[in-house]
Design a protein around this motif. Sequence first.
Motif, PDB file in Angstrom:
ATOM      1  N   ASP A  11       0.795  -1.229   0.000  1.00  0.00           N
ATOM      2  CA  ASP A  11       0.000   0.000   0.000  1.00  0.00           C
ATOM      3  C   ASP A  11       0.829   1.281   0.000  1.00  0.00           C
ATOM      4  N   ASP A  12       2.122   1.180   0.195  1.00  0.00           N
ATOM      5  CA  ASP A  12       2.985   2.362   0.106  1.00  0.00           C
ATOM      6  C   ASP A  12       3.471   2.482  -1.335  1.00  0.00           C
ATOM      7  N   PRO A  13       3.053   3.527  -2.060  1.00  0.00           N
ATOM      8  CA  PRO A  13       3.403   3.624  -3.481  1.00  0.00           C
ATOM      9  C   PRO A  13       4.907   3.589  -3.752  1.00  0.00           C
ATOM     10  N   MET A  14       5.699   4.199  -2.896  1.00  0.00           N
ATOM     11  CA  MET A  14       7.151   4.206  -3.121  1.00  0.00           C
ATOM     12  C   MET A  14       7.747   2.813  -2.954  1.00  0.00           C
ATOM     13  N   VAL A  15       7.295   2.092  -1.955  1.00  0.00           N
ATOM     14  CA  VAL A  15       7.784   0.725  -1.744  1.00  0.00           C
ATOM     15  C   VAL A  15       7.319  -0.164  -2.895  1.00  0.00           C
ATOM     16  N   ALA A  16       6.074   0.023  -3.330  1.00  0.00           N
ATOM     17  CA  ALA A  16       5.553  -0.769  -4.453  1.00  0.00           C
ATOM     18  C   ALA A  16       6.398  -0.543  -5.704  1.00  0.00           C
ATOM     19  N   LEU A  17       6.740   0.727  -5.981  1.00  0.00           N
ATOM     20  CA  LEU A  17       7.586   1.032  -7.137  1.00  0.00           C
ATOM     21  C   LEU A  17       8.960   0.393  -7.001  1.00  0.00           C
ATOM     22  N   ASP A  18       9.516   0.426  -5.800  1.00  0.00           N
ATOM     23  CA  ASP A  18      10.829  -0.168  -5.566  1.00  0.00           C
ATOM     24  C   ASP A  18      10.784  -1.681  -5.784  1.00  0.00           C
ATOM     25  N   LEU A  19       9.771  -2.336  -5.227  1.00  0.00           N
ATOM     26  CA  LEU A  19       9.644  -3.788  -5.412  1.00  0.00           C
ATOM     27  C   LEU A  19       9.438  -4.133  -6.882  1.00  0.00           C
ATOM     28  N   GLU A  20       8.632  -3.338  -7.568  1.00  0.00           N
ATOM     29  CA  GLU A  20       8.409  -3.575  -8.989  1.00  0.00           C
ATOM     30  C   GLU A  20       9.720  -3.452  -9.762  1.00  0.00           C
TER      31      GLU A  20
END
Length: 119
Positions: A11-20
Amino acid sequence: MRRRRILIVEDDPMVALDLEAIVLGATDADVAVANSVKEASRALSEAEFDAALLDIDVLDGKTFPVAHLLAECGTPFAFVSGARREEVPLPLRQAPFLPKPYDPQDIERTFLAGLASRG
């Protein structure tokens, strides 16, 4: 042959982008990102995934129902979370657990390498 599909529930957009970015840097998979249990459940009902990375605490609760669905389908997944491993229900504790803050190489080593070995 279809491309592999990886689900990221974060749910954290920055973490999601990093994982992606980590997943895309290590595989040629298609990535879907969901920020809630509801979105993740919808994604799982609409497509087949080869693996998933799950934060435990997301917008609408804990991702354990998603993890149970993945386990029932035999889809590998890992928890990537700031929660404690002890919070994970016993039936789901066999899944890799990568605590936040995570090292991208740990994700590649413990999770994506296992996916690659599945063919």
